[in-house]
Design a protein around this motif. Structure first.
Motif, PDB file in Angstrom:
ATOM      1  N   GLU A 322       0.644  -1.169   0.136  1.00  0.00           N
ATOM      2  CA  GLU A 322      -0.176   0.021   0.170  1.00  0.00           C
ATOM      3  C   GLU A 322       0.859   1.508  -0.078  1.00  0.00           C
ATOM      4  OE1 GLU A 322      -3.183   0.036  -0.400  1.00  0.00           O
ATOM      5  OE2 GLU A 322      -3.405  -2.059  -0.214  1.00  0.00           O
ATOM      6  N   ALA A 323       1.828   1.334   0.800  1.00  0.00           N
ATOM      7  CA  ALA A 323       2.703   2.576   0.976  1.00  0.00           C
ATOM      8  C   ALA A 323       3.982   2.755   0.173  1.00  0.00           C
ATOM      9  CB  ALA A 323       3.164   2.678   2.464  1.00  0.00           C
ATOM     10  N   TYR A 324       4.664   1.597  -0.281  1.00  0.00           N
ATOM     11  CA  TYR A 324       5.738   1.655  -1.006  1.00  0.00           C
ATOM     12  C   TYR A 324       5.618   1.141  -2.498  1.00  0.00           C
ATOM     13  CZ  TYR A 324       7.414   2.813   3.789  1.00  0.00           C
ATOM     14  OH  TYR A 324       7.578   3.172   4.924  1.00  0.00           O
ATOM     15  N   SER A 325       4.548   0.660  -2.846  1.00  0.00           N
ATOM     16  CA  SER A 325       4.354   0.192  -4.261  1.00  0.00           C
ATOM     17  C   SER A 325       3.655   1.008  -5.135  1.00  0.00           C
ATOM     18  CB  SER A 325       3.887  -1.371  -4.077  1.00  0.00           C
ATOM     19  OG  SER A 325       4.800  -2.228  -3.485  1.00  0.00           O
ATOM     20  N   ALA A 326       3.014   2.163  -4.607  1.00  0.00           N
ATOM     21  CA  ALA A 326       2.266   3.093  -5.436  1.00  0.00           C
ATOM     22  C   ALA A 326       3.181   3.880  -6.426  1.00  0.00           C
ATOM     23  CB  ALA A 326       1.287   3.938  -4.722  1.00  0.00           C
ATOM     24  N   PRO A 327       2.911   3.761  -7.657  1.00  0.00           N
ATOM     25  CA  PRO A 327       3.723   4.866  -8.714  1.00  0.00           C
ATOM     26  C   PRO A 327       3.181   6.166  -8.467  1.00  0.00           C
ATOM     27  CG  PRO A 327       1.573   3.668  -9.806  1.00  0.00           C
ATOM     28  CD  PRO A 327       1.697   3.202  -8.391  1.00  0.00           C
ATOM     29  N   SER A 328       4.419   6.931  -8.567  1.00  0.00           N
ATOM     30  CA  SER A 328       4.339   8.351  -8.265  1.00  0.00           C
ATOM     31  C   SER A 328       3.758   9.173  -9.566  1.00  0.00           C
ATOM     32  CB  SER A 328       5.621   8.862  -8.162  1.00  0.00           C
ATOM     33  OG  SER A 328       6.477   8.840  -9.105  1.00  0.00           O
ATOM     34  N   ILE A 329       3.434   8.585 -10.701  1.00  0.00           N
ATOM     35  CA  ILE A 329       2.676   9.028 -11.924  1.00  0.00           C
ATOM     36  C   ILE A 329       1.305   9.087 -11.796  1.00  0.00           C
ATOM     37  CG2 ILE A 329       2.732   8.933 -14.250  1.00  0.00           C
ATOM     38  CD1 ILE A 329       5.606   8.278 -14.404  1.00  0.00           C
ATOM     39  N   VAL A 330       0.736   7.984 -11.543  1.00  0.00           N
ATOM     40  CA  VAL A 330      -0.430   7.689 -11.094  1.00  0.00           C
ATOM     41  C   VAL A 330      -0.980   7.552  -9.737  1.00  0.00           C
ATOM     42  CG1 VAL A 330      -2.557   6.193 -11.920  1.00  0.00           C
ATOM     43  CG2 VAL A 330      -0.748   6.226 -13.400  1.00  0.00           C
ATOM     44  N   LEU A 331      -1.722   8.579  -9.299  1.00  0.00           N
ATOM     45  CA  LEU A 331      -2.006   8.736  -7.898  1.00  0.00           C
ATOM     46  C   LEU A 331      -3.230   8.102  -7.555  1.00  0.00           C
ATOM     47  CD1 LEU A 331      -0.487  12.231  -7.154  1.00  0.00           C
ATOM     48  CD2 LEU A 331       0.595  10.021  -7.052  1.00  0.00           C
ATOM     49  N   THR A 332      -3.652   7.635  -6.706  1.00  0.00           N
ATOM     50  CA  THR A 332      -4.796   7.072  -6.104  1.00  0.00           C
ATOM     51  C   THR A 332      -5.289   7.430  -4.622  1.00  0.00           C
ATOM     52  OG1 THR A 332      -3.986   5.043  -5.213  1.00  0.00           O
ATOM     53  CG2 THR A 332      -4.465   5.127  -7.379  1.00  0.00           C
ATOM     54  N   SER A 333      -6.469   7.479  -4.469  1.00  0.00           N
ATOM     55  CA  SER A 333      -6.899   7.934  -3.088  1.00  0.00           C
ATOM     56  C   SER A 333      -8.315   7.325  -2.907  1.00  0.00           C
ATOM     57  CB  SER A 333      -7.154   9.541  -3.103  1.00  0.00           C
ATOM     58  OG  SER A 333      -8.272   9.919  -3.740  1.00  0.00           O
ATOM     59  N   ARG A 334      -9.046   6.971  -1.521  1.00  0.00           N
ATOM     60  CA  ARG A 334      -9.954   6.323  -1.415  1.00  0.00           C
ATOM     61  C   ARG A 334     -10.828   7.227  -0.263  1.00  0.00           C
ATOM     62  NH1 ARG A 334      -9.769   0.888  -2.344  1.00  0.00           N
ATOM     63  NH2 ARG A 334      -7.702  -0.013  -2.428  1.00  0.00           N
ATOM     64  N   SER A 335     -12.206   7.129  -0.748  1.00  0.00           N
ATOM     65  CA  SER A 335     -13.220   7.766   0.097  1.00  0.00           C
ATOM     66  C   SER A 335     -14.635   7.076  -0.014  1.00  0.00           C
ATOM     67  CB  SER A 335     -13.559   9.345  -0.842  1.00  0.00           C
ATOM     68  OG  SER A 335     -14.042   8.900  -2.176  1.00  0.00           O
ATOM     69  N   GLU A 337     -16.964   7.449  -1.694  1.00  0.00           N
ATOM     70  CA  GLU A 337     -17.409   7.024  -3.092  1.00  0.00           C
ATOM     71  C   GLU A 337     -16.777   5.897  -3.750  1.00  0.00           C
ATOM     72  OE1 GLU A 337     -16.883   9.835  -2.108  1.00  0.00           O
ATOM     73  OE2 GLU A 337     -18.971  10.879  -2.095  1.00  0.00           O
ATOM     74  N   GLY A 338     -15.650   5.841  -3.173  1.00  0.00           N
ATOM     75  CA  GLY A 338     -14.671   4.629  -3.827  1.00  0.00           C
ATOM     76  C   GLY A 338     -13.155   4.885  -4.053  1.00  0.00           C
ATOM     77  N   LEU A 339     -12.715   4.339  -5.095  1.00  0.00           N
ATOM     78  CA  LEU A 339     -11.381   4.594  -5.271  1.00  0.00           C
ATOM     79  C   LEU A 339     -11.320   5.669  -6.488  1.00  0.00           C
ATOM     80  CD1 LEU A 339      -8.383   3.690  -5.113  1.00  0.00           C
ATOM     81  CD2 LEU A 339      -8.806   2.276  -7.174  1.00  0.00           C
ATOM     82  N   HIS A 340     -10.523   6.942  -6.111  1.00  0.00           N
ATOM     83  CA  HIS A 340     -10.303   7.898  -7.302  1.00  0.00           C
ATOM     84  C   HIS A 340      -8.849   7.544  -7.594  1.00  0.00           C
ATOM     85  CE1 HIS A 340     -13.955  10.017  -5.970  1.00  0.00           C
ATOM     86  NE2 HIS A 340     -13.535   9.596  -4.708  1.00  0.00           N
ATOM     87  N   VAL A 341      -8.564   7.846  -9.031  1.00  0.00           N
ATOM     88  CA  VAL A 341      -7.557   7.952  -9.710  1.00  0.00           C
ATOM     89  C   VAL A 341      -7.257   9.123 -10.365  1.00  0.00           C
ATOM     90  CG1 VAL A 341      -6.280   6.666 -11.499  1.00  0.00           C
ATOM     91  CG2 VAL A 341      -7.835   5.353 -10.276  1.00  0.00           C
ATOM     92  N   PHE A 342      -5.889   9.697 -10.082  1.00  0.00           N
ATOM     93  CA  PHE A 342      -5.406  10.883 -10.488  1.00  0.00           C
ATOM     94  C   PHE A 342      -4.356  10.688 -11.632  1.00  0.00           C
ATOM     95  CE2 PHE A 342      -6.910  11.895  -6.105  1.00  0.00           C
ATOM     96  CZ  PHE A 342      -7.768  12.765  -6.357  1.00  0.00           C
ATOM     97  N   ASP A 343      -4.820  10.965 -12.622  1.00  0.00           N
ATOM     98  CA  ASP A 343      -3.994  10.533 -13.964  1.00  0.00           C
ATOM     99  C   ASP A 343      -3.489  11.664 -14.797  1.00  0.00           C
ATOM    100  OD1 ASP A 343      -2.694   8.560 -15.607  1.00  0.00           O
ATOM    101  OD2 ASP A 343      -4.403   8.391 -16.995  1.00  0.00           O
ATOM    102  N   ASP A 344      -3.344  12.848 -14.142  1.00  0.00           N
ATOM    103  CA  ASP A 344      -3.005  13.962 -14.787  1.00  0.00           C
ATOM    104  C   ASP A 344      -1.624  13.904 -15.316  1.00  0.00           C
ATOM    105  OD1 ASP A 344      -5.510  14.679 -14.240  1.00  0.00           O
ATOM    106  OD2 ASP A 344      -5.080  16.327 -12.717  1.00  0.00           O
ATOM    107  N   PHE A 345      -0.558  13.338 -14.322  1.00  0.00           N
ATOM    108  CA  PHE A 345       0.771  13.507 -14.842  1.00  0.00           C
ATOM    109  C   PHE A 345       1.140  12.669 -16.060  1.00  0.00           C
ATOM    110  CE2 PHE A 345       1.338  14.450 -10.200  1.00  0.00           C
ATOM    111  CZ  PHE A 345       2.343  15.365 -10.205  1.00  0.00           C
ATOM    112  N   ARG A 346       0.355  11.237 -16.061  1.00  0.00           N
ATOM    113  CA  ARG A 346       0.656  10.538 -17.364  1.00  0.00           C
ATOM    114  C   ARG A 346      -0.003  11.111 -18.447  1.00  0.00           C
ATOM    115  NH1 ARG A 346      -1.847   7.424 -20.626  1.00  0.00           N
ATOM    116  NH2 ARG A 346      -3.873   7.978 -19.361  1.00  0.00           N
ATOM    117  N   GLU A 347      -1.056  12.001 -18.453  1.00  0.00           N
ATOM    118  CA  GLU A 347      -2.035  12.368 -19.315  1.00  0.00           C
ATOM    119  C   GLU A 347      -0.760  13.669 -20.172  1.00  0.00           C
ATOM    120  OE1 GLU A 347      -5.766  13.745 -18.217  1.00  0.00           O
ATOM    121  OE2 GLU A 347      -6.665  11.588 -18.378  1.00  0.00           O
ATOM    122  N   ALA A 348      -0.418  14.237 -19.228  1.00  0.00           N
ATOM    123  CA  ALA A 348       0.568  15.660 -19.522  1.00  0.00           C
ATOM    124  C   ALA A 348       1.773  15.057 -20.099  1.00  0.00           C
ATOM    125  CB  ALA A 348       0.692  16.444 -18.277  1.00  0.00           C
ATOM    126  N   TYR A 349       2.234  14.089 -19.831  1.00  0.00           N
ATOM    127  CA  TYR A 349       3.501  13.236 -20.670  1.00  0.00           C
ATOM    128  C   TYR A 349       3.087  12.866 -21.789  1.00  0.00           C
ATOM    129  CZ  TYR A 349       5.627  13.916 -15.984  1.00  0.00           C
ATOM    130  OH  TYR A 349       6.118  14.381 -14.876  1.00  0.00           O
TER     131      TYR A 349
END
Length: 445
Positions: A322-335, A337-349
Motif C-alpha cells: 500500500e505505501a511503497y508500491s504505488a507509482p508516483s505518476i498515477v496517484l490514487t485515493s480512497r473515499s 465514493e470509492g477509489l479515485h485515480v488521478f491520471d493528470d501526470f501521465r496524460e500531460a506527459y
C-alpha cells in the motif's frame, strides 16, 4: 569508528588489520573509478577519518610487531622514539590537511554531509536541499510505520549485545547508534536504520527463544525425572537405574584409588581444595536457577513471540503493497465514493509526447525532470541529477516571477513549453511560448 574503538579498548588483532586495511585501499580505488566520484575519494573531507584510522592501525600493528622482537627495555626505548617521530609526522599531516581544506568555505565537506552533521545547515545555507521532502526530519509515527514492533525489540537487542560485549556486538551497537542519529536527521535515511534494527531485533529474539526453550527443556526433564520410578526388570527405568548403579560403583572405585595419595596432604591444602570444589559446584546451580522460568510462562511467551513475528510479517506485506508500491505518476485515493485515480501526470506527459516536436525543450521544476525525459521523451532544462544550483535557481526565479519576466528568462534558455503543477489539484498547464504574455495579452489560466 569500530576499528578505532577496538584499538582504544585494547582488542587489536591481526584479523582486524586484515579486515580493515584492504577495505580502505580497495574501496578507495573502486570509488575513484566511478566517474562522478573520481579524485573526490581522496580529496574530500568525508574520507579523511577513514584514512586517519588506516594510519593509526598501521602504527599499532608496527608496535605489536616490534614488541615481539625486542626485550622490554629495548621496547621502551623504541616506543619513545616511535611516539616522538609519530607525533611530528601527525602534526605535519594535520597542518597539510588544514591548509588544503581551509580555502574551501565548507572546509571540504559537501552540502549533504554538512546537513547530516548539522541538521540546521541546509535550511540556513542550501534551501534547495532543505526543500526536498525526503530531506526533512521524520516524525515519530514514521518510525512505527517503518520498523513497527522492531522499535520495542531493538533495546532488548542492545542489552543482549552487552552480555558479553565482543567485537561483533560492539560493531552492531555503533552501527545502530549512528543509524538512529542519521535517520533522525533525514527521513530517507530510514533505509540505513532498517538493517541495524532487523539485526538487533533478531539478536533479541534469539536470546529470548534461547532462555524460553532452555526453561521448557529443563522443566520437562525435571517433570519426567520426578515421576514414579520402579526399580527392577519390569519397570522402564530399570535399565537406566542399573547403569547409574554400575557407573556410581565405578566412580567410587576410582575415587578410592585416587584418595590414597591425597591422604598425605596437609589439612590446610585439603580445606582449600574443598572450598574450591564447593564454589565451582555452587556457580552452575545459581546460573541455572536464574535462567529458568516456569513451564507455563515459557510456553505462553514463546507463542506470543511467534504471533508477534507473524503480525510483523503481515504489516510488512501491507506496507510494501500500500505505501511503497504505488507509482508516483498515477496517484490514487480512497473515499466513501470509492477509489479515485488521478491520471493528470501521465496524460500531460502523453500530450507532450504526441503534440510537440522531438527537439522541443520543456521547462519544469527539477522534481519532474526524470519523468518528463522518460515518459515524454523530451529534453528538460533541469532534472533530479542537476548539480548546478545556479541553473536550478534560474528556473526557480522564472517560476516565481511575473509572466513577462518569466518569458524573458525562458526565452534565454530556449524553452518551448512550460510544465506547471499548482494548487490542491493535479493540473498541468502546457502552453507554447508564442502564446505567452509579452507578445500578446492572453493569460495562462
Amino acid at each position: 569508528m569500530h576499528v578505532l574503538l577496538c584499538i582504544v579498548t585494547g582488542r587489536y588483532s591481526s584479523r582486524l588489520y586484515i579486515a580493515y586495511a584492504p577495505l580502505v585501499i580497495l574501496g578507495t580505488l573502486l570509488a575513484a573509478l566511478v566517474p562522478v566520484v573520481g579524485f573526490n575519494a581522496v580529496l574530500t573531507s568525508e574520507h579523511f577519518a577513514s584514512f586517519l584510522v588506516f594510519i593509526i592501525l598501521h602504527v599499532v600493528a608496527f608496535v605489536y610487531y616490534i614488541k615481539g622482537l625486542l626485550t622490554p627495555r629495548l621496547f621502551k626505548m623504541a616506543m619513545t622514539l616511535v611516539i616522538t617521530v609519530g607525533l611530528a609526522v601527525c602534526f605535519a599531516v594535520v597542518a597539510i590537511l588544514v591548509a588544503l581544506v581551509a580555502s574551501s568555505p565548507t572546509k571540504g565537506w559537501s552540502g549533504r554531509s554538512l546537513s547530516l552533521l548539522d541538521p540546521t545547515y541546509a535550511s540556513k545555507y542550501i534551501p534547495i536541499i532543505a526543500s526536498v521532502s525526503e530531506h526533512q526530519p521524520p516524525t515519530w509515527p514514521s518510525y512505527f510505520m517503518d520498523i513497527n514492533v522492531l522499535a520495542f525489540l531493538v533495546p532488548a537487542g542492545i542489552i543482549s549485545c552487552f552480555l558479553p560485549l565482543s567485537d561483533a556486538s560492539s560493531f552492531m551497537v555503533l552501527y545502530l547508534v549512528t543509524a538512529v542519529y542519521f535517520s533522525g536527521v533525514m527521513v530517507r535515511l530510514m533505509l540505513v536504520l532498517a538493517p541495524a534494527a532487523c539485526i538487533l531485533s533478531g539478536i533479541a529474539l534469539s536470546s529470548a527463544f534461547d532462555v524460553l526453550t532452555r526453561s521448557m527443556k529443563f522443566q520437562l526433564s525435571k517433570l519426567f525425572d520426578d515421576g514414579p520410578a520402579i526399580s527392577g526388570n519390569g519397570s522402564p527405568n530399570g535399565s537406566s537405574a542399573s547403569t547409574v548403579n554400575t557407573s556410581s560403583s565405578k566412580n567410587e572405585k576410582t575415587e578410592k584409588s585416587e584418595a590414597a595419595p591425597k591422604e598425605k596432604q596437609s589439612k590446610k591444602n585439603r580445606r582449600k581444595d574443598k572450598e574450591v570444589t564447593e564454589s565451582v559446584s555452587v556457580k552452575p546451580k545459581k546460573e541455572k536457577r536464574l535462567s529458568v522460568l516456569p513451564l507455563e510462562a515459557s510456553i505462553v511467551s514463546t507463542l506470543l513471540l511467534i504471533a508477534l513475528g507473524g503480525f510483523y510479517v503481515v504489516h510488512c506485506v501491507w506496507a510494501a503493497a500500500e505505501a511503497y508500491s504505488a507509482p508516483s505518476i498515477v496517484l490514487t485515493s480512497r473515499s466513501r465514493e470509492g477509489l479515485h485515480v488521478f491520471d493528470d501526470f501521465r496524460e500531460a506527459y502523453a500530450w507532450l509526447s504526441h503534440n510537440t516536436d522531438v527537439d522541443d525543450k520543456v521547462a519544469s521544476w527539477w522534481d519532474y525532470g526524470y519523468q518528463t525525459t522518460a515518459m515524454a521523451n523530451r529534453t528538460v532544462i533541469v532534472d533530479n541529477n542537476t548539480w548546478n544550483n545556479t541553473h536550478i535557481a534560474t528556473v526557480g526565479t522564472a517560476m516565481s516571477s511575473p509572466e513577462k519576466a518569466a518569458w524573458e528568462i525562458f526565452d534565454s534558455l530556449d524553452v518551448k513549453y512550460v510544465l506547471v503543477v499548482f494548487g490542491g489539484r493535479c493540473f498541468m498547464d502546457l502552453r507554447k511560448r508564442n502564446d505567452w504574455p509579452g507578445t500578446s495579452k492572453s493569460q495562462i489560466s
